[in-house]
Design a protein around this motif. Structure first.
Motif, mmCIF file in Angstrom:
data_model
loop_
_atom_site.group_PDB
_atom_site.id
_atom_site.type_symbol
_atom_site.label_atom_id
_atom_site.label_comp_id
_atom_site.label_asym_id
_atom_site.label_seq_id
_atom_site.Cartn_x
_atom_site.Cartn_y
_atom_site.Cartn_z
ATOM 1 N N ASN A 85 0.814 -1.219 0.000
ATOM 2 C CA ASN A 85 0.000 0.000 0.000
ATOM 3 C C ASN A 85 0.845 1.265 0.000
ATOM 4 O O ASN A 85 0.431 2.303 -0.526
ATOM 5 C CB ASN A 85 -0.923 0.021 1.217
ATOM 6 C CG ASN A 85 -2.058 -0.978 1.125
ATOM 7 O OD1 ASN A 85 -2.284 -1.573 0.075
ATOM 8 N ND2 ASN A 85 -2.768 -1.178 2.223
ATOM 9 N N CYS A 86 2.029 1.204 0.612
ATOM 10 C CA CYS A 86 2.875 2.399 0.715
ATOM 11 C C CYS A 86 3.201 2.970 -0.664
ATOM 12 O O CYS A 86 3.361 4.191 -0.815
ATOM 13 C CB CYS A 86 4.148 2.106 1.498
ATOM 14 S SG CYS A 86 5.161 0.771 0.825
ATOM 15 N N ALA A 87 3.282 2.112 -1.684
ATOM 16 C CA ALA A 87 3.517 2.599 -3.047
ATOM 17 C C ALA A 87 2.303 3.348 -3.567
ATOM 18 O O ALA A 87 2.429 4.421 -4.192
ATOM 19 C CB ALA A 87 3.848 1.442 -3.967
ATOM 20 N N LEU A 88 1.117 2.807 -3.304
ATOM 21 C CA LEU A 88 -0.109 3.432 -3.793
ATOM 22 C C LEU A 88 -0.330 4.789 -3.138
ATOM 23 O O LEU A 88 -0.848 5.719 -3.773
ATOM 24 C CB LEU A 88 -1.301 2.510 -3.541
ATOM 25 C CG LEU A 88 -1.185 1.098 -4.134
ATOM 26 C CD1 LEU A 88 -2.451 0.293 -3.827
ATOM 27 C CD2 LEU A 88 -0.930 1.141 -5.633
ATOM 28 N N TYR A 89 0.071 4.921 -1.864
ATOM 29 C CA TYR A 89 -0.041 6.221 -1.201
ATOM 30 C C TYR A 89 0.757 7.297 -1.955
ATOM 31 O O TYR A 89 0.431 8.485 -1.882
ATOM 32 C CB TYR A 89 0.519 6.161 0.224
ATOM 33 C CG TYR A 89 -0.148 5.186 1.165
ATOM 34 C CD1 TYR A 89 -1.459 4.763 0.997
ATOM 35 C CD2 TYR A 89 0.557 4.697 2.270
ATOM 36 C CE1 TYR A 89 -2.046 3.876 1.874
ATOM 37 C CE2 TYR A 89 -0.022 3.804 3.152
ATOM 38 C CZ TYR A 89 -1.320 3.389 2.953
ATOM 39 O OH TYR A 89 -1.891 2.501 3.827
ATOM 40 N N CYS A 90 1.830 6.874 -2.622
ATOM 41 C CA CYS A 90 2.714 7.802 -3.330
ATOM 42 C C CYS A 90 2.309 7.997 -4.784
ATOM 43 O O CYS A 90 2.982 8.719 -5.527
ATOM 44 C CB CYS A 90 4.159 7.298 -3.283
ATOM 45 S SG CYS A 90 4.826 7.097 -1.623
ATOM 46 N N GLY A 91 1.235 7.320 -5.200
ATOM 47 C CA GLY A 91 0.810 7.419 -6.584
ATOM 48 C C GLY A 91 1.564 6.499 -7.520
ATOM 49 O O GLY A 91 1.417 6.597 -8.745
ATOM 50 N N ALA A 92 2.384 5.609 -6.971
ATOM 51 C CA ALA A 92 3.166 4.674 -7.774
ATOM 52 C C ALA A 92 2.370 3.386 -8.010
ATOM 53 O O ALA A 92 1.265 3.211 -7.487
ATOM 54 C CB ALA A 92 4.491 4.366 -7.085
ATOM 55 N N GLN A 93 2.956 2.481 -8.777
ATOM 56 C CA GLN A 93 2.330 1.193 -9.073
ATOM 57 C C GLN A 93 3.068 0.070 -8.352
ATOM 58 O O GLN A 93 4.252 0.196 -8.028
ATOM 59 C CB GLN A 93 2.323 0.945 -10.586
ATOM 60 C CG GLN A 93 1.507 1.980 -11.344
ATOM 61 C CD GLN A 93 1.504 1.702 -12.836
ATOM 62 O OE1 GLN A 93 0.766 0.854 -13.329
ATOM 63 N NE2 GLN A 93 2.328 2.434 -13.569
#
Length: 386
Positions: A85-93
Motif C-alpha cells: 500500500n505504501c507505493a499506492l499512497y505515493c501514486g506509484a504502481q
C-alpha cells in the motif's frame, strides 16, 4: 485461549510510562530521541527516526526515495498489505515477486529473472521492499548486488525482525539497503503499543523523513526559504504528515529495548523445543537460513493434508476450538479484492499461494511457558488426526 502473540508488560515498563505522565512532556519531549538513540546504537546505524506506525514508516521511506507517479515498487505477496500500500499512497504502481519455498521470503532468483524481463520492457522498479517474514532475514547481499546492477533502492520491511542478525550483523544497520523499517505493534518482539521506526545511514534521507513525519515543517533556518521572522518562526517546506511518536510510547519502547536480547533468546528456545516436539508430525517446520539469526516473531508450520490427516482449514478450526489462538500470516496480497481490481489474478505467484494453503502460525512469544507450548503441540496432534 493461548494467543499466537502477546506483549510482555512489566512493572519497569509501567514505571517508565508513569514517569513521562508526571513530566512536562507527553508528546515531543526527551523520551523520543532517547529511544531513537537506543535503536540506532543497537543496530549500528547512523540515524533512527521514531514514527507512529510501521505503515507510516514505509510511507515516508518511499516518499524520501522519490517514489511517485510513473514509478514501480516491488515486494513480496506474503506480507501485510502495508508493504504494498505504501507505493499506492505515493501514486506509484505495485508488483510482486514470488517467495522462496524454504524461507518464505521474496526469492532473489525470481527477483533477478523478473528484473531482466522488466529491463527489456522498460519498467524496472524504483524501489524493492523485501520483507523479513517471521523475523528471518532476506538474502540481502544478493538483492543489494541486483540493486547495483539494475538501479533500484531497497527498503527492508523488518517489522518482524528487530533483534535479528544477518551475516552476524544487526538487522537495521542498512549495510545492504537504503532504509529499514521496524514495527512495535503489541504482538511484535518489543512494543510501544503502536509505533514504528526507520533507520538509515544516509543523512539527506534521514532529514527528509524527519521533515515528512512532522507536517513538512521546519524550525531550522538553514532549510528555510528566507531568514526567520523571529524566535517563534517555522516554515512548511513540504507536504508532510503527523506521523510522530509520543513520549509515552517512546518511554515504553526504551524500557522494552533493555530486554530485547533476552526476548530473542527465549524465542529461539521455544523454536528449538517446537522443532523437537513436532518431529514426526505431518507438518513442515520453519527452516532457518545459516546466514541469518531470526527475530522469530512468528513460528509458522505448514500442514500437509493426506490420508488420516485433517485439511488445513479443519486443523486451523480445531486448534481455535481447543483454545489455541493460531493465525495465518498472510493472505497473499495479490488475491485481495482491492488488488484484483488493479489487475492481479490468482495463479500469478504460485509459491505464495501454496504457502497460504498450508501455513498456520503457532503461538510464539517470550512469556509462553513450556507447559503452554506442550498444550499447543498436543492440540495440534489431535487436530491433525481428527
Amino acid at each position: 485461549m493461548i494467543p499466537y502473540g502477546r506483549q510482555d508488560i512489566r512493572q519497569e515498563d509501567v514505571d517508565a510510562v508513569v514517569e513521562v505522565l508526571r513530566s512536562d512532556f507527553l508528546t515531543q519531549g526527551p523520551a523520543v530521541p532517547q529511544f531513537e538513540q537506543a535503536v540506532a546504537e543497537y543496530c549500528g546505524v547512523e540515524h533512527a527516526l521514531a514514527v507512529n506506525s510501521a505503515t507510516s514508516a514505509l510511507h515516508i521511506a518511499c516518499l524520501a526515495l522519490g517514489l511517485g507517479p510513473g514509478d514501480w515498487l516491488w515486494t513480496s505477496p506474503i506480507t501485510f498489505v502495508a508493504s504494498a500500500n505504501c507505493a499506492l499512497y505515493c501514486g506509484a504502481q505495485v508488483d510482486f515477486v514470488d517467495i522462496d519455498p524454504r524461507t518464505y521470503n521474496l526469492c532473489p532468483v525470481a527477483l533477478e529473472r523478473k528484473l531482466v524481463e522488466a529491463e527489456r520492457a522498460g519498467r524496472l522498479p524504483k524501489v524493492v521492499v523485501p520483507v523479513h517474514l517471521c523475523g528471518q532475514p532476506c538474502d540481502l547481499a544478493s538483492m543489494h548486488a541486483l540493486s547495483q546492477r539494475f538501479g533500484f533502492k531497497i527498503v527492508e520491511d523488518a517489522s518482524h525482525a528487530i533483534g535479528g542478525r544477518y551475516k552476524g550483523e544487526p538487522i537495521g544497520n542498512c549495510r545492504y539497503s537504503d532504509i529499514t523499517v521496524f514495527s512495535f505493534h503489541p504482538v511484535k518482539i518489543i512494543t510501544t503499543a503502536e509505533g514504528g521506526m526507520v533507520t538509515t545511514n544516509d543523512r539527506p534521507l534521514a532529514d527528509k523523513m524527519a521533515l515528512l513525519r512532522t507536517h513538512g515543517i521546519t524550525r531550522d533556518a538553514a532549510q528555510m526559504t528566507h531568514a526567520p521572522d523571529g524566535p517563534w518562526y517555522y516554515q512548511q517546506i513540504e507536504l508532510g504528515f503527523n506521523y510522530r511518536m509520543t513520549d509515552l510510547q517512546a518511554a515504553l519502547g526504551l524500557s522494552q529495548m533493555r530486554r530485547l536480547d533476552s526476548y530473542i533468546e527465549r524465542r529461539h528456545q521455544l523454536a528449538r523445543r517446537y522443532d523437537a516436539l513436532l518431529e514426526g508430525l505431518p507438518v513442515t517446520t520453519p527452516w532457518q537460513h545459516p546466514d541469518g539469526h531470526s527475530g522469530l516473531h512468528l513460528y509458522v508450520v505448514r500442514v500437509k493434508a493426506g490420508p488420516g490427516t485433517g485439511t488445513h482449514k479443519q486443523v486451523f478450526e480445531a486448534l481455535r476450538a481447543n483454545g489455541i489462538g493460531v493465525n495465518l500470516h498472510y493472505i497473499p496480497v495479490h488475491t485481495q479484492p482491492y488488488y484484483q481490481r488493479l489487475g492481479f489474478v490468482e495463479g500469478q505467484f504460485p509459491e505464495a499461494e501454496r504457502y497460504y494453503a498450508e501455513a498456520i502460525s503457532l503461538p510464539m512469544y517470550a512469556t509462553l511457558t513450556d507447559e503452554q507450548q506442550s498444550e499447543v503441540v498436543r492440540a495440534l496432534q489431535g487436530a491433525l488426526s481428527s
